[in-house]
Design an enzyme around this catalytic site. Structure first.
Site, PDB file in Angstrom:
ATOM      1  N   LYS A 115      24.116  78.896  56.786  1.00  0.00           N
ATOM      2  CA  LYS A 115      22.965  79.442  57.524  1.00  0.00           C
ATOM      3  C   LYS A 115      23.264  80.826  58.066  1.00  0.00           C
ATOM      4  CE  LYS A 115      20.090  75.504  58.556  1.00  0.00           C
ATOM      5  NZ  LYS A 115      19.349  74.717  59.520  1.00  0.00           N
ATOM      6  N   LYS A 197      21.315  71.773  46.607  1.00  0.00           N
ATOM      7  CA  LYS A 197      20.517  70.762  47.307  1.00  0.00           C
ATOM      8  C   LYS A 197      19.046  71.191  47.404  1.00  0.00           C
ATOM      9  CE  LYS A 197      20.089  70.706  51.754  1.00  0.00           C
ATOM     10  NZ  LYS A 197      20.094  70.645  53.204  1.00  0.00           N
ATOM     11  N   LYS A 200      14.121  72.299  52.374  1.00  0.00           N
ATOM     12  CA  LYS A 200      12.734  72.570  52.767  1.00  0.00           C
ATOM     13  C   LYS A 200      12.475  74.054  52.965  1.00  0.00           C
ATOM     14  CE  LYS A 200      13.157  69.936  57.122  1.00  0.00           C
ATOM     15  NZ  LYS A 200      14.356  70.187  57.855  1.00  0.00           N
TER      16      LYS A 200
HETATM   17  P1  TYM Z   1      17.156  67.935  58.387  1.00  0.00           P
HETATM   18  O1  TYM Z   1      15.908  68.096  59.196  1.00  0.00           O
HETATM   19  O2  TYM Z   1      17.673  69.109  57.661  1.00  0.00           O
HETATM   20  O3  TYM Z   1      16.963  66.766  57.347  1.00  0.00           O
HETATM   21  C1  TYM Z   1      16.478  65.475  57.745  1.00  0.00           C
HETATM   22  C2  TYM Z   1      17.198  64.411  56.942  1.00  0.00           C
HETATM   23  O4  TYM Z   1      16.959  64.610  55.544  1.00  0.00           O
HETATM   24  C3  TYM Z   1      18.202  64.608  54.838  1.00  0.00           C
HETATM   25  N1  TYM Z   1      18.086  65.507  53.689  1.00  0.00           N
HETATM   26  C4  TYM Z   1      18.306  65.150  52.419  1.00  0.00           C
HETATM   27  N2  TYM Z   1      18.653  63.987  51.862  1.00  0.00           N
HETATM   28  C5  TYM Z   1      18.791  63.955  50.512  1.00  0.00           C
HETATM   29  N3  TYM Z   1      18.599  65.025  49.705  1.00  0.00           N
HETATM   30  C6  TYM Z   1      18.259  66.220  50.227  1.00  0.00           C
HETATM   31  N4  TYM Z   1      18.061  67.260  49.429  1.00  0.00           N
HETATM   32  C7  TYM Z   1      18.099  66.319  51.640  1.00  0.00           C
HETATM   33  N5  TYM Z   1      17.751  67.336  52.467  1.00  0.00           N
HETATM   34  C8  TYM Z   1      17.760  66.824  53.714  1.00  0.00           C
HETATM   35  C9  TYM Z   1      19.215  65.096  55.852  1.00  0.00           C
HETATM   36  O5  TYM Z   1      20.527  64.710  55.501  1.00  0.00           O
HETATM   37  C10 TYM Z   1      18.724  64.439  57.121  1.00  0.00           C
HETATM   38  O6  TYM Z   1      19.215  63.102  57.222  1.00  0.00           O
HETATM   39  N6  TYM Z   1      20.772  68.022  61.879  1.00  0.00           N
HETATM   40  C11 TYM Z   1      19.779  67.183  61.214  1.00  0.00           C
HETATM   41  C12 TYM Z   1      18.804  66.575  62.170  1.00  0.00           C
HETATM   42  C13 TYM Z   1      19.405  65.846  63.303  1.00  0.00           C
HETATM   43  C14 TYM Z   1      19.968  64.552  63.295  1.00  0.00           C
HETATM   44  C15 TYM Z   1      20.359  64.300  64.629  1.00  0.00           C
HETATM   45  C16 TYM Z   1      20.173  63.618  62.279  1.00  0.00           C
HETATM   46  C17 TYM Z   1      19.474  66.326  64.586  1.00  0.00           C
HETATM   47  N7  TYM Z   1      20.042  65.388  65.380  1.00  0.00           N
HETATM   48  C18 TYM Z   1      20.979  63.086  64.981  1.00  0.00           C
HETATM   49  C19 TYM Z   1      20.787  62.412  62.634  1.00  0.00           C
HETATM   50  C20 TYM Z   1      21.177  62.165  63.960  1.00  0.00           C
HETATM   51  C21 TYM Z   1      19.006  68.032  60.207  1.00  0.00           C
HETATM   52  O7  TYM Z   1      18.975  69.218  60.287  1.00  0.00           O
HETATM   53  O8  TYM Z   1      18.309  67.301  59.300  1.00  0.00           O
END
Ligand code: TYM
Length: 333
Positions: A115, A197, A200
């Site tokens: 990032k 990957k 979004k």
């Molecule tokens: P975020 O918002 O980027 O993504 C949300 C969830 O989606 C999963 N994910 C994917 N899984 C499979 N293939 C992909 N291409 C893919 N892209 C995203 C992510 O692994 C995630 O589970 N830091 C986290 C959010 C967060 C969080 C937490 C998660 C904040 N606090 C506490 C668990 C527990 C994040 O940015 O996810």
């Protein structure tokens, strides 16, 4: 009433239109835990501001992400669904945990490195300490399991290291959280660059299938998905990343195994295969989209869910917070 079930916790950032990666890697799996676990699923709006957001869009996406949680099967009566910034305990806990997290540990986080390359003009301290806020989210609820996609594994390992360090100094403070990373679907790849990957925030719309994409857009994106120059439909991520990603997506949406899916397309061409992947994806997403639109139209209901969720989450968070304050030597009035 005290709920003694083990705890499941996860979160999604309202920072963009969610993709089938978010769905297959995370959200689709959240409801699995709703009976056996006390579940907290959070819309992590405070994480989102580590990169610049348009305020009106962040606000809109916060409602949308909550509506999507419910549309994907999370019943607000059985799960605590809430918005991170409505529970100030998260940032308070994050400060305390910051003092138990090493600069070197945070410097090794691959997501920070990625990032900061992508947003070179805004490498702010929040971007750097983001995994500490994530650890605070999880640890506040004495979480046992964290369903996440593969890209969050390193952050979870850091949270576990923080627990180890903290509990050694102040025994029995936090529960050790375990990641739950699905065997299939935890790393959905870009349709345009299948070694990357699916993200979004990708600027190439053809690379990303969004949960809310119209069916004709979904079909078109799969039709254009990058594959390879031979014609065999075989799971081999190293040599055939595009086809393997499509097989994974097909298998996750259809509920068939990879082997069953390979057999089903044995001898078929890429054109038919891609159309079939698009079709199962639409079949699963269209009902979610309809439910989503129905829920999103009722803003008052969503606000009620947010309020109830914030009250419930605060109750549990405050208990851990006051324990940690006491252990650290703060005066509790
Ligand atoms: P975020 O918002 O980027 O993504 C949300 C969830 O989606 C999963 N994910 C994917 N899984 C499979 N293939 C992909 N291409 C893919 N892209 C995203 C992510 O692994 C995630 O589970 N830091 C986290 C959010 C967060 C969080 C937490 C998660 C904040 N606090 C506490 C668990 C527990 C994040 O940015 O996810």
């Amino acid at each position: 009433m005290i709920d003694n079930r083990p705890v499941s916790y996860s979160g999604v950032q309202p920072s963009g239109n969610l993709t089938i990666g978010n769905y297959l890697g995370a959200i689709k799996n959240f409801p699995i835990y709703s009976e056996q676990y006390k579940c907290f699923y959070c819309v992590v709006d405070q994480h989102a501001i580590t990169v610049r957001q348009v305020p009106a869009e962040l606000r809109r996406r916060t409602y949308e992400t909550l509506a999507l949680y419910i549309a994907c099967g999370l019943d607000p009566e059985k799960n605590t669904l809430y918005v991170q910034s409505h529970v100030p305990a998260h940032t308070e806990m994050a400060w305390m945990l910051n003092c138990f997290t090493m600069f070197g540990e945070l410097s090794r986080m691959t997501q920070f490195k990625d990032k900061s390359q992508k947003h070179a003009d805004n490498i702010n301290a929040g971007l750097f300490t983001y995994p500490v806020l994530m650890a605070a989210d999880i640890l506040l609820y004495q979480t046992n399991v964290v369903p996440i996609g593969h890209d969050q594994k390193q952050h979870l390992e850091l949270a576990r290291d923080i627990v180890d360090r903290f509990n050694q100094l102040y025994p029995d403070t936090f529960t050790m959280p375990e990641p739950i990373i699905a065997k299939s679907g935890a790393k959905i790849m870009s349709l345009a660059e299948p070694t990357q990957k699916m993200s979004k925030s990708d600027e190439n719309e053809n690379a990303v299938v969004r949960i809310l994409d119209a069916p004709d857009a979904i079909m078109r994106k799969f039709k254009r998905a990058v594959t390879d120059s031979d014609s065999e439909i075989r799971f081999d991520p190293e040599n055939k990343p595009g086809v393997s990603n499509l097989l994974t997506i097909y298998s996750c949406f259809s509920g068939k195994t990879i082997e069953e899916s390979e057999r089903e397309f044995d001898g078929k061409g890429y054109g038919d295969f891609k159309a079939a992947v698009g079709q199962v994806c639409c079949d699963k997403l269209i009902p979610v989209q309809e439910e989503y639109r129905r829920i999103l139209a009722d803003k008052a209901y969503l606000e009620e869910v947010m309020k109830k969720g914030a009250d419930e989450a605060s109750y549990y968070a405050r208990k851990t917070l006051s324990k940690v304050r006491r252990k650290l030597g703060f005066v509790n009035l």
